[in-house]
Write a protein that holds these residues in place. Structure first.
Motif, PDB file in Angstrom:
ATOM      1  N   LEU A 159       0.822  -1.214   0.000  1.00 41.35           N
ATOM      2  CA  LEU A 159       0.000   0.000   0.000  1.00 41.35           C
ATOM      3  C   LEU A 159       0.856   1.266   0.000  1.00 41.35           C
ATOM      4  O   LEU A 159       0.396   2.334  -0.425  1.00 41.35           O
ATOM      5  CB  LEU A 159      -0.917   0.006   1.225  1.00 41.35           C
ATOM      6  N   PHE A 160       2.091   1.145   0.488  1.00 45.38           N
ATOM      7  CA  PHE A 160       2.958   2.326   0.560  1.00 45.38           C
ATOM      8  C   PHE A 160       3.648   2.625  -0.770  1.00 45.38           C
ATOM      9  O   PHE A 160       4.233   3.698  -0.933  1.00 45.38           O
ATOM     10  CB  PHE A 160       4.028   2.136   1.645  1.00 45.38           C
ATOM     11  N   LEU A 161       3.610   1.703  -1.715  1.00 45.34           N
ATOM     12  CA  LEU A 161       4.322   1.900  -2.979  1.00 45.34           C
ATOM     13  C   LEU A 161       3.831   3.118  -3.764  1.00 45.34           C
ATOM     14  O   LEU A 161       4.658   3.866  -4.304  1.00 45.34           O
ATOM     15  CB  LEU A 161       4.232   0.628  -3.830  1.00 45.34           C
ATOM     16  N   PRO A 162       2.507   3.355  -3.892  1.00 46.09           N
ATOM     17  CA  PRO A 162       2.075   4.560  -4.618  1.00 46.09           C
ATOM     18  C   PRO A 162       2.584   5.852  -3.984  1.00 46.09           C
ATOM     19  O   PRO A 162       2.940   6.800  -4.694  1.00 46.09           O
ATOM     20  CB  PRO A 162       0.544   4.467  -4.552  1.00 46.09           C
ATOM     21  N   ILE A 163       2.642   5.884  -2.641  1.00 45.60           N
ATOM     22  CA  ILE A 163       3.150   7.082  -1.967  1.00 45.60           C
ATOM     23  C   ILE A 163       4.636   7.250  -2.239  1.00 45.60           C
ATOM     24  O   ILE A 163       5.126   8.359  -2.508  1.00 45.60           O
ATOM     25  CB  ILE A 163       2.881   6.984  -0.453  1.00 45.60           C
ATOM     26  N   LEU A 164       5.381   6.145  -2.176  1.00 48.60           N
ATOM     27  CA  LEU A 164       6.812   6.209  -2.469  1.00 48.60           C
ATOM     28  C   LEU A 164       7.064   6.612  -3.914  1.00 48.60           C
ATOM     29  O   LEU A 164       8.059   7.277  -4.211  1.00 48.60           O
ATOM     30  CB  LEU A 164       7.456   4.852  -2.177  1.00 48.60           C
ATOM     31  N   ALA A 165       6.145   6.221  -4.810  1.00 49.93           N
ATOM     32  CA  ALA A 165       6.296   6.613  -6.214  1.00 49.93           C
ATOM     33  C   ALA A 165       6.230   8.126  -6.363  1.00 49.93           C
ATOM     34  O   ALA A 165       6.972   8.718  -7.159  1.00 49.93           O
ATOM     35  CB  ALA A 165       5.206   5.944  -7.060  1.00 49.93           C
ATOM     36  N   ILE A 166       5.359   8.770  -5.587  1.00 52.71           N
ATOM     37  CA  ILE A 166       5.230  10.232  -5.663  1.00 52.71           C
ATOM     38  C   ILE A 166       6.538  10.896  -5.251  1.00 52.71           C
ATOM     39  O   ILE A 166       7.080  11.748  -5.971  1.00 52.71           O
ATOM     40  CB  ILE A 166       4.067  10.718  -4.777  1.00 52.71           C
ATOM     41  N   THR A 167       7.056  10.519  -4.083  1.00 56.89           N
ATOM     42  CA  THR A 167       8.275  11.167  -3.586  1.00 56.89           C
ATOM     43  C   THR A 167       9.485  10.834  -4.454  1.00 56.89           C
ATOM     44  O   THR A 167      10.331  11.692  -4.716  1.00 56.89           O
ATOM     45  CB  THR A 167       8.541  10.736  -2.133  1.00 56.89           C
ATOM     46  N   THR A 168       9.563   9.588  -4.911  1.00 57.38           N
ATOM     47  CA  THR A 168      10.711   9.181  -5.725  1.00 57.38           C
ATOM     48  C   THR A 168      10.733   9.920  -7.059  1.00 57.38           C
ATOM     49  O   THR A 168      11.769  10.465  -7.474  1.00 57.38           O
ATOM     50  CB  THR A 168      10.683   7.663  -5.979  1.00 57.38           C
ATOM     51  N   LEU A 169       9.597   9.957  -7.737  1.00 52.00           N
ATOM     52  CA  LEU A 169       9.547  10.636  -9.031  1.00 52.00           C
ATOM     53  C   LEU A 169       9.714  12.143  -8.879  1.00 52.00           C
ATOM     54  O   LEU A 169      10.276  12.798  -9.762  1.00 52.00           O
ATOM     55  CB  LEU A 169       8.223  10.319  -9.729  1.00 52.00           C
ATOM     56  N   ALA A 170       9.231  12.695  -7.771  1.00 57.97           N
ATOM     57  CA  ALA A 170       9.431  14.128  -7.538  1.00 57.97           C
ATOM     58  C   ALA A 170      10.915  14.448  -7.424  1.00 57.97           C
ATOM     59  O   ALA A 170      11.411  15.421  -8.004  1.00 57.97           O
ATOM     60  CB  ALA A 170       8.691  14.569  -6.275  1.00 57.97           C
ATOM     61  N   LEU A 171      11.650  13.611  -6.673  1.00 56.82           N
ATOM     62  CA  LEU A 171      13.089  13.844  -6.504  1.00 56.82           C
ATOM     63  C   LEU A 171      13.849  13.592  -7.799  1.00 56.82           C
ATOM     64  O   LEU A 171      14.644  14.433  -8.242  1.00 56.82           O
ATOM     65  CB  LEU A 171      13.621  12.926  -5.399  1.00 56.82           C
ATOM     66  N   VAL A 172      13.598  12.453  -8.427  1.00 61.25           N
ATOM     67  CA  VAL A 172      14.315  12.103  -9.664  1.00 61.25           C
ATOM     68  C   VAL A 172      13.997  13.104 -10.774  1.00 61.25           C
ATOM     69  O   VAL A 172      14.885  13.546 -11.510  1.00 61.25           O
ATOM     70  CB  VAL A 172      13.955  10.672 -10.099  1.00 61.25           C
ATOM     71  N   GLY A 173      12.716  13.463 -10.901  1.00 59.78           N
ATOM     72  CA  GLY A 173      12.336  14.413 -11.936  1.00 59.78           C
ATOM     73  C   GLY A 173      12.975  15.771 -11.747  1.00 59.78           C
ATOM     74  O   GLY A 173      13.425  16.413 -12.710  1.00 59.78           O
ATOM     75  N   THR A 174      13.033  16.236 -10.500  1.00 58.30           N
ATOM     76  CA  THR A 174      13.648  17.531 -10.218  1.00 58.30           C
ATOM     77  C   THR A 174      15.115  17.548 -10.611  1.00 58.30           C
ATOM     78  O   THR A 174      15.630  18.552 -11.117  1.00 58.30           O
ATOM     79  CB  THR A 174      13.499  17.860  -8.714  1.00 58.30           C
ATOM     80  N   LEU A 175      15.791  16.428 -10.399  1.00 58.42           N
ATOM     81  CA  LEU A 175      17.229  16.365 -10.666  1.00 58.42           C
ATOM     82  C   LEU A 175      17.573  16.068 -12.125  1.00 58.42           C
ATOM     83  O   LEU A 175      18.671  16.387 -12.574  1.00 58.42           O
ATOM     84  CB  LEU A 175      17.871  15.300  -9.772  1.00 58.42           C
ATOM     85  N   THR A 176      16.647  15.465 -12.871  1.00 61.85           N
ATOM     86  CA  THR A 176      17.020  14.956 -14.198  1.00 61.85           C
ATOM     87  C   THR A 176      16.216  15.515 -15.374  1.00 61.85           C
ATOM     88  O   THR A 176      16.684  15.444 -16.514  1.00 61.85           O
ATOM     89  CB  THR A 176      16.888  13.423 -14.229  1.00 61.85           C
ATOM     90  N   LEU A 177      15.019  16.041 -15.149  1.00 60.74           N
ATOM     91  CA  LEU A 177      14.153  16.387 -16.272  1.00 60.74           C
ATOM     92  C   LEU A 177      14.352  17.808 -16.819  1.00 60.74           C
ATOM     93  O   LEU A 177      13.819  18.130 -17.875  1.00 60.74           O
ATOM     94  CB  LEU A 177      12.680  16.225 -15.872  1.00 60.74           C
ATOM     95  N   LYS A 178      15.107  18.614 -16.123  1.00 61.33           N
ATOM     96  CA  LYS A 178      15.209  20.025 -16.508  1.00 61.33           C
ATOM     97  C   LYS A 178      15.742  20.220 -17.915  1.00 61.33           C
ATOM     98  O   LYS A 178      15.279  21.109 -18.653  1.00 61.33           O
ATOM     99  CB  LYS A 178      16.085  20.770 -15.498  1.00 61.33           C
ATOM    100  N   ASP A 179      16.694  19.420 -18.318  1.00 62.43           N
ATOM    101  CA  ASP A 179      17.349  19.611 -19.622  1.00 62.43           C
ATOM    102  C   ASP A 179      17.028  18.499 -20.612  1.00 62.43           C
ATOM    103  O   ASP A 179      17.728  18.343 -21.625  1.00 62.43           O
ATOM    104  CB  ASP A 179      18.871  19.700 -19.427  1.00 62.43           C
ATOM    105  N   ALA A 203      -2.029   2.808  -7.590  1.00 65.76           N
ATOM    106  CA  ALA A 203      -2.994   2.490  -6.540  1.00 65.76           C
ATOM    107  C   ALA A 203      -4.259   1.862  -7.126  1.00 65.76           C
ATOM    108  O   ALA A 203      -4.816   0.905  -6.569  1.00 65.76           O
ATOM    109  CB  ALA A 203      -3.352   3.752  -5.758  1.00 65.76           C
ATOM    110  N   LEU A 204      -4.720   2.387  -8.265  1.00 60.91           N
ATOM    111  CA  LEU A 204      -5.902   1.813  -8.909  1.00 60.91           C
ATOM    112  C   LEU A 204      -5.630   0.386  -9.385  1.00 60.91           C
ATOM    113  O   LEU A 204      -6.490  -0.500  -9.266  1.00 60.91           O
ATOM    114  CB  LEU A 204      -6.333   2.688 -10.092  1.00 60.91           C
ATOM    115  N   TRP A 205      -4.429   0.159  -9.914  1.00 58.70           N
ATOM    116  CA  TRP A 205      -4.085  -1.187 -10.376  1.00 58.70           C
ATOM    117  C   TRP A 205      -3.985  -2.175  -9.215  1.00 58.70           C
ATOM    118  O   TRP A 205      -4.494  -3.298  -9.285  1.00 58.70           O
ATOM    119  CB  TRP A 205      -2.763  -1.137 -11.137  1.00 58.70           C
ATOM    120  N   MET A 206      -3.389  -1.736  -8.116  1.00 58.60           N
ATOM    121  CA  MET A 206      -3.224  -2.615  -6.964  1.00 58.60           C
ATOM    122  C   MET A 206      -4.555  -2.955  -6.305  1.00 58.60           C
ATOM    123  O   MET A 206      -4.796  -4.091  -5.890  1.00 58.60           O
ATOM    124  CB  MET A 206      -2.294  -1.964  -5.933  1.00 58.60           C
ATOM    125  N   THR A 207      -5.432  -1.954  -6.185  1.00 56.65           N
ATOM    126  CA  THR A 207      -6.702  -2.164  -5.489  1.00 56.65           C
ATOM    127  C   THR A 207      -7.814  -2.644  -6.412  1.00 56.65           C
ATOM    128  O   THR A 207      -8.912  -2.941  -5.954  1.00 56.65           O
ATOM    129  CB  THR A 207      -7.145  -0.857  -4.816  1.00 56.65           C
TER     130      THR A 207
END
Length: 319
Positions: free
Chosen positions: A99-119, A149-153
């Motif tokens: 159940l925690f995976l969707p929440i971790l996906a938000i924080t992980t993609l927020a961090l990775v996207g901030t560091l890598t998507l700019k250019d 979350a929709l896929w899991m539930t």
């Protein structure tokens, strides 16, 4: 340069979701104030959908209507069908810690996207707007988390909107406070409150001493946040009044350190004020605590200790 993913697109999705919430609310005959409640969510949706294209006076009237609907008790809680306890327990047992995976996906993609998507470029176009890369990354993470979350539930997308409505009605009009208070901070800055703070600080505090100047900035961030209920509202005022002219201009401090730890000082104030309703009052309501200030009572000792540590860190790291 034109970007494929823009913040406005996330605003449109948010506005569309709020419109559906408003429609669901108006259809709920168990809600004693379904029309006024639905109107509040619909007006909030309008700001996201077409706010940039509306005259300022119209946006101002919408904000006043939102305040009136919330302040005069126009928003109430409707009926939300709940699963049987045995069904909920079976679902929780099946999913477990996944159940925690969707929440971790938000924080992980927020961090990775901030560091890598700019250019990142796609077909000669930027993938995301550089100035909004962090917010867009958070939005993308939320969408990925929602799909996961929709896929899991094994639920349909409409269930997510029903749950959104339930949470919004539980939190009530206080959910609008962060957005409104952040705007209020900019209004205070334009009105010259920062200059007034600078005048009072230089008149009554020996700001030529770096420690006193740092303490004034840190304590001012915390206290102003307690009054405003939002560190984002306090930051432009205190930074314009003390941070830029004194810490940076007079003492030549590091602006990055000042901004980062200064915001942290504001968050210390957030832990100690009922004005930060979405952090302190709403959790007490969701947990059905008898004392609505129970969260603040539990947090204030930690907040004071953190504030003291932040003052030391500002003094040591900024100069």
């Amino acid at each position: 340069m034109t970007a494929l993913l823009k913040l406005d697109q996330l605003f449109l999705l948010t506005g569309a979701a709020l419109l559906i919430v408003a429609w669901l609310t108006c259809r709920d005959h168990s809600n004693p104030r379904r029309w006024s409640s639905g109107l509040l969510w619909a007006l909030w949706a309008v700001i996201y959908l077409v706010g940039d294209n509306l005259p300022p006076v119209v946006c101002g009237l919408i904000v006043l209507m939102l305040a009136a609907l919330g302040g005069l008790g126009g928003v109430s809680f409707g009926k939300h069908p709940a699963r049987e306890p045995a069904e909920r327990q079976a679902s929780a047992a099946r999913l477990g810690n996944k159940l925690f995976l969707p929440i971790l996906a938000i924080t992980t993609l927020a961090l990775v996207g901030t560091l890598t998507l700019k250019d990142v470029h796609v077909g000669g176009l930027l993938l995301v707007e550089p100035k909004n890369v962090t917010l867009i990354s958070v939005g993308l993470g939320a969408l990925v988390g929602l799909v996961g979350a929709l896929w899991m539930t094994r639920e349909r997308p409409m269930q997510a909107l029903r749950e959104a409505r339930r949470l919004l009605e539980t939190m009530g009009p206080a959910v609008l406070l962060p957005q409104l208070l952040a705007t209020l901070g900019l209004l205070f800055t334009d009105a010259g409150v920062g200059k007034a703070v600078a005048h009072l600080t230089t008149s009554y505090i020996p700001v030529d001493n770096a420690l006193f100047a740092v303490a004034a900035y840190a304590l001012g961030m915390a206290l102003f946040t307690m009054v405003m209920g939002n560190a984002f509202a306090a930051f432009p005022v205190m930074t314009a009044g003390i941070g830029i002219p004194i810490l940076l201009g007079m003492h030549h401090g590091n602006p990055a350190v000042m901004a980062a730890i200064g915001m942290f000082c504001g968050y210390c104030g957030t832990l100690m004020t009922p004005m930060a309703a979405n952090f302190n009052i709403i959790p007490a309501a969701l947990l059905e605590l008898k004392d609505k200030n129970a969260v603040i009572r539990a947090q204030w000792p930690t907040a004071l200790m953190l504030l003291g540590v932040n003052i030391v860190l500002l003094k040591v790291l900024m100069f």
